[in-house]
Scaffold this active site. Structure first.
Site, PDB file in Angstrom:
ATOM      1  CB  VAL A  77      -0.946  -0.010   1.230  1.00 18.14           C
ATOM      2  CG1 VAL A  77      -0.156   0.144   2.529  1.00 18.14           C
ATOM      3  CG2 VAL A  77      -2.023   1.058   1.131  1.00 18.14           C
ATOM      4  CE  LYS A  78       3.192   2.075   5.242  1.00 20.06           C
ATOM      5  NZ  LYS A  78       2.727   3.139   6.126  1.00 20.06           N
ATOM      6  CG  ASP A  79       4.281   0.613  -4.200  1.00 20.76           C
ATOM      7  OD1 ASP A  79       5.180   0.558  -3.345  1.00 20.76           O
ATOM      8  OD2 ASP A  79       4.109  -0.271  -5.058  1.00 20.76           O
ATOM      9  CB  ALA A 128       6.333   5.970  -1.699  1.00 14.84           C
TER      10      ALA A 128
END
Length: 326
Positions: free
Chosen positions: A43-45, A48
């Site tokens: 999910v952090k894409d 970021a």
């Protein structure tokens, strides 16, 4: 011809997948927002890329610069992918409790990795918060991301993850459940969903050793709640600015053992090869059983991929050593 101009254009629009066996005892429909379909497998894409784009727009991140961040691994991966496409260098600071796979993966995508001890106060100069901040001050032409307090984190989920869930459920979602670390996902998604329907309940999954649940219920930051824990990616010993407690209806705490065991069960019962926080999240959903009715649609978000935990939660020697299985 249909193709993405670069890997960053494949971020988002992840599927909703029904949970079947593990939630058979629940009266409601449980759907997982399956974030491992992002190119960095988490999910952090989303956040970021958003944090980088916003920093480029206002001049905090300059051409040829170095991106510096303290990460439990997944934010680093998302930042690294964007850095490769956009031409930046990366230095990531990670605590020694994170899996070796995470450190190896970050190095594989060209990042420099600095490892710090877990069992120190956040203000200790050796902590990963302190080291990443110091490197940001000392490194020429660098930008310290600070995902915990960076508003672009929650904004990414308000702009993408929340609308996707609303659209994919045809507006029928009644509960959103997610593990809480930096707070960006729960706050961004929760804000968007409650703007569409104020009756939607937003639940955070916390871990023992973290301050969130007690702080939400009492307003007290209790240092006695803080102790080392094994579960990766959720819980905190600080209060990140991205955690909007006013949006969260409640927290449930999941033990390290349950998180590890349910991580294995997701793979073996559902064919879902996911990370440690997914085990915590699905156990959190089961613990919240009394809050769900037969017409409810519960969406639980699964953060990252099982490949990051092969040496830990998916290794039975490690599981036995920890006392999690016989």
């Amino acid at each position: 011809m249909k193709y993405a101009k670069n890997i960053l254009e494949t971020i988002g629009n992840t599927p909703l997948v029904k949970i079947n066996k593990l939630t058979a005892e629940l009266p409601c429909l449980v759907l997982s927002k399956y974030e491992t379909f992002n190119p960095g497998n988490s999910v952090k894409d989303r956040m970021a890329l958003k944090m980088i784009e916003d920093a480029e727009a206002d001049g905090r991140l300059k051409p040829g610069g170095t991106i510096i961040e303290g990460t439990s691994g997944n934010t680093g991966m998302g930042l690294a992918l964007a850095a490769i496409v956009k031409g930046y260098k990366c230095i990531f600071v990670i605590s020694d409790k994170q899996s070796k796979e995470k450190m190896d993966i970050l190095r594989a995508v060209g990042a420099e990795v600095v490892v710090c001890p877990t069992d120190v106060e956040p203000t200790d100069p050796r902590s990963y918060y302190s080291v990443s901040k110091r490197l940001g001050e000392e490194t020429p032409n660098s930008w310290y991301v600070n995902q915990y307090d960076n508003p672009s984190n929650a904004k990414a989920h308000y702009e993408s993850t929340g609308p996707e869930i609303w659209e994919q459920t045809d507006g029928k979602v009644t509960h959103f459940v997610v593990g809480v670390g930096t707070g960006g996902t729960i706050s961004g998604v929760g804000k968007y969903l409650k703007e569409q329907n104020p009756n939607i309940k937003v639940w955070g999954v916390d871990t023992y050793g973290s301050v969130f649940k007690k702080y939400h219920e009492t307003g007290i930051f209790d240092e006695k709640e803080i102790y080392p824990y094994v579960t990766e990616g959720i819980g905190e010993d600080i209060l990140p600015e991205n955690v909007d407690f006013s949006i969260i209806d409640g927290f449930t705490k999941v033990t390290d053992k349950d998180a590890a065991v349910y991580t294995q069960l997701l793979a073996k019962e559902e064919g879902m090869f996911l990370g440690n926080s997914a085990g915590a999240a699905i156990k959190g959903v089961l613990q919240l059983k009394e809050h769900f009715g037969k017409d409810d649609v519960v969406v639980v978000l699964f953060h990252d991929h099982g490949s990051r935990y092969v040496g830990k939660m998916f290794n039975n020697d490690w599981m036995r050593k920890m006392g999690y299985i016989d």
